[in-house]
Design a protein around this motif. Structure first.
Motif, PDB file in Angstrom:
ATOM      1  N   LEU A   1       0.812  -1.215   0.000  1.00  0.00           N
ATOM      2  CA  LEU A   1       0.000   0.000   0.000  1.00  0.00           C
ATOM      3  C   LEU A   1       0.849   1.270   0.000  1.00  0.00           C
ATOM      4  CD1 LEU A   1      -2.955   0.816  -0.077  1.00  0.00           C
ATOM      5  CD2 LEU A   1      -2.960   0.877   2.419  1.00  0.00           C
ATOM      6  N   ALA A   2       1.886   1.305   0.829  1.00  0.00           N
ATOM      7  CA  ALA A   2       2.749   2.494   0.883  1.00  0.00           C
ATOM      8  C   ALA A   2       3.428   2.726  -0.461  1.00  0.00           C
ATOM      9  CB  ALA A   2       3.795   2.333   1.987  1.00  0.00           C
ATOM     10  N   ASN A   3       3.815   1.641  -1.133  1.00  0.00           N
ATOM     11  CA  ASN A   3       4.461   1.755  -2.437  1.00  0.00           C
ATOM     12  C   ASN A   3       3.478   2.259  -3.489  1.00  0.00           C
ATOM     13  OD1 ASN A   3       6.990   1.295  -3.846  1.00  0.00           O
ATOM     14  ND2 ASN A   3       5.887  -0.248  -5.013  1.00  0.00           N
ATOM     15  N   TYR A   4       2.244   1.728  -3.457  1.00  0.00           N
ATOM     16  CA  TYR A   4       1.203   2.227  -4.362  1.00  0.00           C
ATOM     17  C   TYR A   4       0.969   3.723  -4.141  1.00  0.00           C
ATOM     18  CZ  TYR A   4      -0.291  -2.480  -5.813  1.00  0.00           C
ATOM     19  OH  TYR A   4      -0.360  -3.738  -6.344  1.00  0.00           O
ATOM     20  N   GLN A   5       0.928   4.128  -2.872  1.00  0.00           N
ATOM     21  CA  GLN A   5       0.673   5.535  -2.552  1.00  0.00           C
ATOM     22  C   GLN A   5       1.788   6.418  -3.091  1.00  0.00           C
ATOM     23  OE1 GLN A   5      -2.202   6.786  -0.544  1.00  0.00           O
ATOM     24  NE2 GLN A   5      -1.460   8.497  -1.781  1.00  0.00           N
ATOM     25  N   ASN A   6       3.044   6.012  -2.892  1.00  0.00           N
ATOM     26  CA  ASN A   6       4.177   6.797  -3.389  1.00  0.00           C
ATOM     27  C   ASN A   6       4.174   6.880  -4.909  1.00  0.00           C
ATOM     28  OD1 ASN A   6       5.175   7.307  -0.824  1.00  0.00           O
ATOM     29  ND2 ASN A   6       6.494   5.507  -0.808  1.00  0.00           N
ATOM     30  N   THR A   7       3.861   5.743  -5.557  1.00  0.00           N
ATOM     31  CA  THR A   7       3.795   5.720  -7.017  1.00  0.00           C
ATOM     32  C   THR A   7       2.718   6.668  -7.521  1.00  0.00           C
ATOM     33  OG1 THR A   7       4.546   3.421  -7.063  1.00  0.00           O
ATOM     34  CG2 THR A   7       3.421   4.242  -9.031  1.00  0.00           C
ATOM     35  N   PHE A   8       1.558   6.613  -6.899  1.00  0.00           N
ATOM     36  CA  PHE A   8       0.455   7.488  -7.295  1.00  0.00           C
ATOM     37  C   PHE A   8       0.812   8.955  -7.059  1.00  0.00           C
ATOM     38  CE2 PHE A   8      -3.324   9.952  -6.188  1.00  0.00           C
ATOM     39  CZ  PHE A   8      -4.061   9.816  -7.342  1.00  0.00           C
ATOM     40  N   ASN A   9       1.370   9.261  -5.877  1.00  0.00           N
ATOM     41  CA  ASN A   9       1.721  10.651  -5.555  1.00  0.00           C
ATOM     42  C   ASN A   9       2.695  11.230  -6.568  1.00  0.00           C
ATOM     43  OD1 ASN A   9       0.112  10.499  -3.293  1.00  0.00           O
ATOM     44  ND2 ASN A   9       1.789  10.242  -1.842  1.00  0.00           N
ATOM     45  N   THR A  10       3.703  10.438  -6.937  1.00  0.00           N
ATOM     46  CA  THR A  10       4.700  10.906  -7.906  1.00  0.00           C
ATOM     47  C   THR A  10       4.047  11.202  -9.250  1.00  0.00           C
ATOM     48  OG1 THR A  10       6.450   9.618  -6.831  1.00  0.00           O
ATOM     49  CG2 THR A  10       6.836  10.308  -9.103  1.00  0.00           C
ATOM     50  N   ALA A  11       3.236  10.247  -9.729  1.00  0.00           N
ATOM     51  CA  ALA A  11       2.578  10.438 -11.026  1.00  0.00           C
ATOM     52  C   ALA A  11       1.610  11.606 -10.982  1.00  0.00           C
ATOM     53  CB  ALA A  11       1.833   9.145 -11.406  1.00  0.00           C
TER      54      ALA A  11
END
Length: 206
Positions: free
Chosen positions: A131-141
């Motif tokens: 989940l944390a990785n998904y969140q970081n990926t989404f935030n960056t994009a």
């Protein structure tokens, strides 16, 4: 205000005859969370369960209580503040209510859901780990696209343009990502571009 983005990841059939399924998915509205979608394709009814609601629904005391109530006439039973159920004794049906949404299950559906619980929970745990990785990926994009849109002329800051812009966004920024992250981003950009566009344009106005 735009509606949340739901990225579906795993689907489990409850009963093929009634075309009911439960999906472990990611709900994205700036803050990503794990949800379970309980759907009956036959009646087009669908409810969204938070993890808390899912675990409460399938807890042993609650499950046993629902089964016991199938043999008695009861008023709607409160599970949480916004989550409740009612039973139909004659037809052995359980109707789950979340706010204004509801879905009806047979006692066989509920039993099947119980059988699938461990498998579904394993998928939930897997999503929690990432989940944390998904969140970081989404935030960056999200930040990259939003900053690009902010730099466009005001005449281009509208859904018709940003929808196409998001769909055709260059993935070269993400060459360091794992396949699962790329798949996650691709699904958002290709299938949820309209909602993502709404979110970005709303941010730029506020």
């Amino acid at each position: 205000m735009s509606s949340p983005i739901i990225v579906c990841k795993s689907t489990f059939d409850i009963r093929a005859f009634n075309k009911k399924s439960i999906t472990v998915g990611l709900l994205i509205n700036k803050q990503i969370s794990i949800i379970l979608l309980l759907e009956c394709k036959l009646t087009k009814k669908i409810i969204t369960l938070s993890l808390e609601e899912w675990f409460t629904l399938m807890s042993e005391p609650n499950y046993n209580s629902i089964i016991n109530n199938l043999n008695t006439r009861v008023r709607r039973v409160k599970i949480t503040d916004s989550f409740s159920y009612s039973t139909n004794v004659k037809q052995s049906l359980i109707t789950l209510h979340i706010n204004e949404e509801y879905i009806t299950l047979s006692h066989v559906d509920l039993y099947r859901l119980r059988q699938l619980q461990n498998l579904i929970d394993l998928y939930v745990v897997d999503k929690q780990k990432r989940l944390a990785n998904y969140q970081n990926t989404f935030n960056t994009a999200y930040d990259l696209i939003k900053n690009d849109v902010r730099g466009l002329p005001s005449t281009c800051q509208r859904n018709e343009f940003t929808n196409q812009y998001i769909q055709n966004y260059d993935f070269n920024y993400y060459n360091h990502l794992q396949n699962d992250d790329t798949s996650f981003l691709y699904e958002i950009l290709q299938f949820h571009f309209n909602t993502l566009s709404d979110m970005i344009l709303q941010d730029l106005i506020s």
